[in-house]
Design an enzyme around this catalytic site. Sequence first.
Site, mmCIF file in Angstrom:
data_model
loop_
_atom_site.group_PDB
_atom_site.id
_atom_site.type_symbol
_atom_site.label_atom_id
_atom_site.label_comp_id
_atom_site.label_asym_id
_atom_site.label_seq_id
_atom_site.Cartn_x
_atom_site.Cartn_y
_atom_site.Cartn_z
ATOM 1 N N CYS A 186 -7.088 -28.478 10.248
ATOM 2 C CA CYS A 186 -8.515 -29.180 10.010
ATOM 3 C C CYS A 186 -8.228 -30.729 10.062
ATOM 4 O O CYS A 186 -8.485 -31.552 10.816
ATOM 5 C CB CYS A 186 -9.218 -28.687 9.547
ATOM 6 S SG CYS A 186 -9.845 -27.678 9.980
ATOM 7 N N HIS A 238 -5.800 -21.534 9.289
ATOM 8 C CA HIS A 238 -6.898 -22.480 9.141
ATOM 9 C C HIS A 238 -8.059 -21.022 8.778
ATOM 10 O O HIS A 238 -8.398 -21.469 7.452
ATOM 11 C CB HIS A 238 -7.668 -23.082 9.904
ATOM 12 C CG HIS A 238 -9.283 -22.991 9.688
ATOM 13 N ND1 HIS A 238 -9.723 -24.063 9.276
ATOM 14 C CD2 HIS A 238 -10.530 -22.110 10.393
ATOM 15 C CE1 HIS A 238 -10.534 -23.742 8.924
ATOM 16 N NE2 HIS A 238 -11.603 -22.539 9.471
ATOM 17 N N ASP A 243 0.944 -1.201 -0.001
ATOM 18 C CA ASP A 243 0.065 0.307 0.326
ATOM 19 C C ASP A 243 0.822 1.004 -0.462
ATOM 20 O O ASP A 243 2.201 1.128 0.510
ATOM 21 C CB ASP A 243 -0.841 -0.211 1.420
ATOM 22 C CG ASP A 243 -0.187 -0.273 2.275
ATOM 23 O OD1 ASP A 243 1.222 0.458 2.304
ATOM 24 O OD2 ASP A 243 -0.598 0.302 3.487
ATOM 25 N N CYS A 278 -7.654 -28.624 5.433
ATOM 26 C CA CYS A 278 -6.358 -27.409 5.451
ATOM 27 C C CYS A 278 -5.596 -28.560 6.737
ATOM 28 O O CYS A 278 -6.037 -29.475 7.129
ATOM 29 C CB CYS A 278 -6.369 -26.227 6.073
ATOM 30 S SG CYS A 278 -6.961 -26.175 7.804
ATOM 31 N N ASP A 323 -8.046 -8.077 0.165
ATOM 32 C CA ASP A 323 -7.223 -8.358 1.378
ATOM 33 C C ASP A 323 -7.920 -7.518 2.249
ATOM 34 O O ASP A 323 -8.390 -6.361 2.578
ATOM 35 C CB ASP A 323 -6.046 -7.089 0.873
ATOM 36 C CG ASP A 323 -5.785 -5.423 1.626
ATOM 37 O OD1 ASP A 323 -6.235 -4.852 0.878
ATOM 38 O OD2 ASP A 323 -5.668 -5.404 2.833
ATOM 39 N N CYS A 357 -13.155 -29.341 5.989
ATOM 40 C CA CYS A 357 -12.043 -28.146 5.567
ATOM 41 C C CYS A 357 -10.882 -29.530 5.664
ATOM 42 O O CYS A 357 -11.070 -30.459 6.957
ATOM 43 C CB CYS A 357 -11.848 -27.055 6.770
ATOM 44 S SG CYS A 357 -9.547 -26.424 6.271
#
Lengths: 379, 379
Positions: A311, A337, A94, A308, A268, A306
Amino acid sequence: MPAITYELIKTCKQTGARLGKVHTPHGSFETPIFMPVGTLATVKTMSPEELEQMNAKIILSNTYHLWLRPGEDIIQEAGGLHKFMNWDGAILTDSGGFQVFSLSDLRQIEEEGVHFRNHISGEKLFLSPEKAMHIQNALGSDIMMAFDECPPYPAEHKYMKDSVERTSRWAERCLEAHNRTDVQGLFGIVQGGEYEDLRRQSAKDLTSMDFAGYAVGGLSVGEPKDVMNRVLDFTTPLLPTDKARYLMGVGSPDSLIDGAIRGIDMFDCVLPTRIARNGTCMTSQGRLVVRNAKYARDFSPIDPNCDCHTCKNYSRAYIRHLVKANETFGFRLTTYHNLHFLLKLMEQVREAIREDRLGDFREAFFEQYGFNKPNAKNF
Amino acid sequence: MPAITYELIKTCKQTGARLGKVHTPHGSFETPIFMPVGTLATVKTMSPEELEQMNAKIILSNTYHLWLRPGEDIIQEAGGLHKFMNWDGAILTDSGGFQVFSLSDLRQIEEEGVHFRNHISGEKLFLSPEKAMHIQNALGSDIMMAFDECPPYPAEHKYMKDSVERTSRWAERCLEAHNRTDVQGLFGIVQGGEYEDLRRQSAKDLTSMDFAGYAVGGLSVGEPKDVMNRVLDFTTPLLPTDKARYLMGVGSPDSLIDGAIRGIDMFDCVLPTRIARNGTCMTSQGRLVVRNAKYARDFSPIDPNCDCHTCKNYSRAYIRHLVKANETFGFRLTTYHNLHFLLKLMEQVREAIREDRLGDFREAFFEQYGFNKPNAKNF
């Protein structure tokens, strides 16, 4: 060949959302996409390998923070931000403008730039379009942002008009000052708050200049969600179709989908990482506060739907224990996660656009997540 | 077949140090070995995958801490500590005794056990040999430790004698109470402070009972290093050669080598992880405080002679930046490095024993590290 290009792949017949591809010196990625925030040259608690593993393609870093610590000169000496932090994917920085307006004290806006005090040391500082470009050129991010004023919500029409005009003049100075156009692309930021005429004026000013992409700024600053959606409804059609569009500071699952439907390509937000460090998780059934006592003996994963790493390997009971004991590893697991959840959500959004069914996807997702319920506790 | 067995591979001709192998229900490992400390079912800042990557084979967890948070019943319900924390290597748990004596308030020692106050909530608690066994059986660690009294240094002979005798009586009760001998081995702890006659008495008492291994306790509690070495000189010969020997709470590089030379097989200490969270690193050239201003523009690795993930990918300047900004990832990088450093050191120690040159290795290491310098700033 410009450093940053956007390729439109297709438009969702059901919603008008765009499936596209952004090409950068550090790789290409499909859009719509979510960018994890790595304020101080690190996505809090995560390693670059973990970001790669969760399929993050681009992260955001904050110019204001890196300017103060460690200083852009040190990062430049290291060979740029990618090398400094060992991240080979794309980086967007930014301009520092938002932090100057949200974090600093005693700011004084002049035509030349903004005088303010460093929020850490109290030291007097000055940021201008030229300075913001100089710092971002030193950091070497793939996508740089123009230095703008981000007025608070709500702001009066008169104040906003002056601000939009100044932001346009600053935008020209940014383009002028940017001196690494071969490897870094610069995005302009459309401001104007909730005023359609000012968004129109800002978009007209900025699209008459040669930016590599366009952001919609000044949203997600406290306004209701229907205001955000209404502003997007009349703002995104003002932007060129052959350049990427970035909605700054937005990361709640519902707003990501609603933004994509309105033609946004990039997002974002610190939301997923920030709430993770408080033990709050995003799941396919809505949010889950893993600190809660009811999870003390719950040996199921954070989100049974999930796949991931968190998980697949850890229980709510274990993560609750770590979070309650303030153990870093607990925050690593929840952060992983949450970021995975949003990155996966955007993958599903892209798939739905490809198959012209983003409207259906939205309805099913909102239903399951609980966004449709009256008084739903959202993010 | 006992749960834990020790196999002596060879003795270093130059020093008498032992190269051996410990077999546990969760894998075998060569000794001498260093065990990272995972107090609350997590080695602070690290993931199990990272511990595996750095070749850690066994970690230590603290009974006292897990008893209080989350409670041994929750861990038992989860299927034991290994499953709870997703660590498939070996685990050693202490007995809680050391923490009762070092962390708690208002303790009152009786023959039955110790009354004290929880250091977090102030709640009144009671720990006894039977309770310590019950908790460790619920945790399901591979190696359990007997509940002992760990007197302060220095302690008077009279006090120490009473304490040693009580610890022996408690040791018998521990053996009696331990009810998962098929999958968990119990180590006895030799106490006696700096008194040779008491160490002899303690060793005689404990080796007459059937423990799976023996620890030397009550060292690294504030005594000078030559006192520790002298105590080891007369204590380790009193222990059986066919069982593992564990020096509790020792983790400075010099003491690891000096302990191995005196016949110790296993070590643990919070030192590498604790100093890492303060930005202090162990390197082949001695310790390095990465916070220091002189590293702000130093783009070399923490230790140029190190091949760990941290040193292969990150600079002193980056790590300094993260540590100064209190970013978790900085502490992950320093923790990883320090643990890798000690695990690698023990690998080198084992190699030196195999080749009958641990004395030479000690000399070269002490010289390079700076332990030989007068007033050397050690750990």
